[in-house]
Design a protein around this motif. Structure first.
Motif, PDB file in Angstrom:
ATOM      1  N   VAL A  37       0.805  -1.274  -0.124  1.00 55.63           N
ATOM      2  CA  VAL A  37      -0.011   0.005   0.164  1.00 55.63           C
ATOM      3  C   VAL A  37       0.855   1.267  -0.001  1.00 55.63           C
ATOM      4  O   VAL A  37       1.786   1.548   0.881  1.00 55.63           O
ATOM      5  N   PRO A  38       1.047   1.888  -0.954  1.00 52.38           N
ATOM      6  CA  PRO A  38       1.861   3.234  -1.224  1.00 52.38           C
ATOM      7  C   PRO A  38       1.649   4.207  -0.122  1.00 52.38           C
ATOM      8  O   PRO A  38       0.547   4.315   0.547  1.00 52.38           O
ATOM      9  N   ALA A  39       2.623   4.631   0.273  1.00 53.41           N
ATOM     10  CA  ALA A  39       2.564   5.594   1.312  1.00 53.41           C
ATOM     11  C   ALA A  39       1.862   6.996   0.937  1.00 53.41           C
ATOM     12  O   ALA A  39       1.943   7.309  -0.235  1.00 53.41           O
ATOM     13  N   SER A  40       1.235   7.759   1.818  1.00 51.36           N
ATOM     14  CA  SER A  40       0.489   8.885   1.364  1.00 51.36           C
ATOM     15  C   SER A  40       1.677  10.206   1.378  1.00 51.36           C
ATOM     16  O   SER A  40       2.623   9.870   2.280  1.00 51.36           O
ATOM     17  N   ALA A  41       1.218  11.413   0.703  1.00 52.21           N
ATOM     18  CA  ALA A  41       2.164  12.433   0.904  1.00 52.21           C
ATOM     19  C   ALA A  41       2.059  13.043   2.118  1.00 52.21           C
ATOM     20  O   ALA A  41       3.245  13.503   2.510  1.00 52.21           O
ATOM     21  N   GLU A  42       1.184  12.938   2.922  1.00 53.24           N
ATOM     22  CA  GLU A  42       0.981  13.613   4.144  1.00 53.24           C
ATOM     23  C   GLU A  42       0.409  12.640   5.171  1.00 53.24           C
ATOM     24  O   GLU A  42      -0.209  11.724   4.735  1.00 53.24           O
ATOM     25  N   SER A  43       1.079  12.894   6.512  1.00 57.36           N
ATOM     26  CA  SER A  43       0.702  12.185   7.573  1.00 57.36           C
ATOM     27  C   SER A  43       1.067  13.011   8.752  1.00 57.36           C
ATOM     28  O   SER A  43       1.711  13.878   9.006  1.00 57.36           O
ATOM     29  N   PRO A  44       0.504  12.698   9.963  1.00 55.23           N
ATOM     30  CA  PRO A  44       0.729  13.473  10.975  1.00 55.23           C
ATOM     31  C   PRO A  44       2.203  13.704  11.541  1.00 55.23           C
ATOM     32  O   PRO A  44       2.967  12.595  11.112  1.00 55.23           O
ATOM     33  N   THR A  45       2.468  14.426  11.977  1.00 55.77           N
ATOM     34  CA  THR A  45       4.138  14.593  12.552  1.00 55.77           C
ATOM     35  C   THR A  45       4.637  13.503  13.350  1.00 55.77           C
ATOM     36  O   THR A  45       5.753  13.095  13.134  1.00 55.77           O
ATOM     37  N   GLY A  46       3.727  12.952  14.136  1.00 49.92           N
ATOM     38  CA  GLY A  46       4.207  11.563  14.927  1.00 49.92           C
ATOM     39  C   GLY A  46       4.611  10.398  14.093  1.00 49.92           C
ATOM     40  O   GLY A  46       5.119   9.453  14.296  1.00 49.92           O
ATOM     41  N   CYS A  47       4.127  10.441  12.836  1.00 45.61           N
ATOM     42  CA  CYS A  47       4.646   9.448  11.855  1.00 45.61           C
ATOM     43  C   CYS A  47       5.701   9.380  11.103  1.00 45.61           C
ATOM     44  O   CYS A  47       6.091   8.472  10.654  1.00 45.61           O
ATOM     45  N   ALA A  48       6.438  10.730  11.293  1.00 46.78           N
ATOM     46  CA  ALA A  48       7.734  10.758  10.728  1.00 46.78           C
ATOM     47  C   ALA A  48       8.879   9.833  11.277  1.00 46.78           C
ATOM     48  O   ALA A  48       9.076   9.204  12.253  1.00 46.78           O
TER      49      ALA A  48
END
Length: 181
Positions: free
Chosen positions: A170-181
């Motif tokens: 499942v491809p990663a999205s361009a945006e995610s919450p900062t805690g996901c970095a």
């Protein structure tokens, strides 16, 4: 010769008493240390699980099919189960164990604050409800949701195994919450 028979009598009586006592003691010890019959995977209910199939766009359906086609045979030590629920059930939903942990590709995305508690497991960012029973990916183009029954004390074991294939398919999205970095 008569005294010889008398001297064997106590030995015979002792044997007649000792053998059944030893058998009963052996059975008691075996039952105390033997695993429960319910823990036997051969007795685990692996019948089809009724699921709700999400409505998917054509692109999301392709991603979900790639995910379910490469899903592991077991996740968190739980065996895969077939799913039923209409057209597309097996292409979008996976189930594991008894009671079933159900993973659904193409669920509604979850909006969370940047300060929300998130979990990064094997390269996939997850958010959970307070009870830890509903988990949703936050960093995938097609969100995946996992419903975990209360009986499953270690949902992270299942999520770890599923995260590996999710990160791959499942491809990663361009945006995610900062805690996901």
């Amino acid at each position: 010769m008569g005294s010889e028979k008398k001297s064997r009598l106590p030995a015979i009586v002792a044997t007649v008493v000792a053998v059944p006592v030893a058998v009963v003691a052996g059975i008691a010890v075996f039952n105390a240390i033997a695993p429960e019959a319910d823990a036997d995977p051969a007795r685990e209910d692996l019948s089809p699980v009724s699921v709700t199939v999400p409505e998917l766009s054509e692109d999301a359906a392709v991603v979900c099919l790639a995910l379910t086609a490469t899903a592991p045979d077991a996740a968190g030590g739980l065996h895969a189960r077939p799913v039923e629920g209409g057209a597309g059930a097996a292409e979008a939903v996976m189930a594991y164990g008894d009671p079933a942990t159900v993973a659904t590709c193409g669920v509604e995305p979850v909006a969370v604050e940047d300060t929300a508690l998130v979990y990064k497991l094997n390269g996939v960012c997850w958010y959970s409800d307070e009870a830890g029973l509903e988990w949703t990916t936050l960093d995938r183009q097609v969100p995946v949701g996992v419903s975990v029954p209360e009986a499953n004390e270690q949902p992270v074991d299942v999520l770890n195994d599923l995260s590996t294939v999710i990160a791959d398919k499942v491809p990663a999205s361009a945006e995610s919450p900062t805690g996901c970095a």
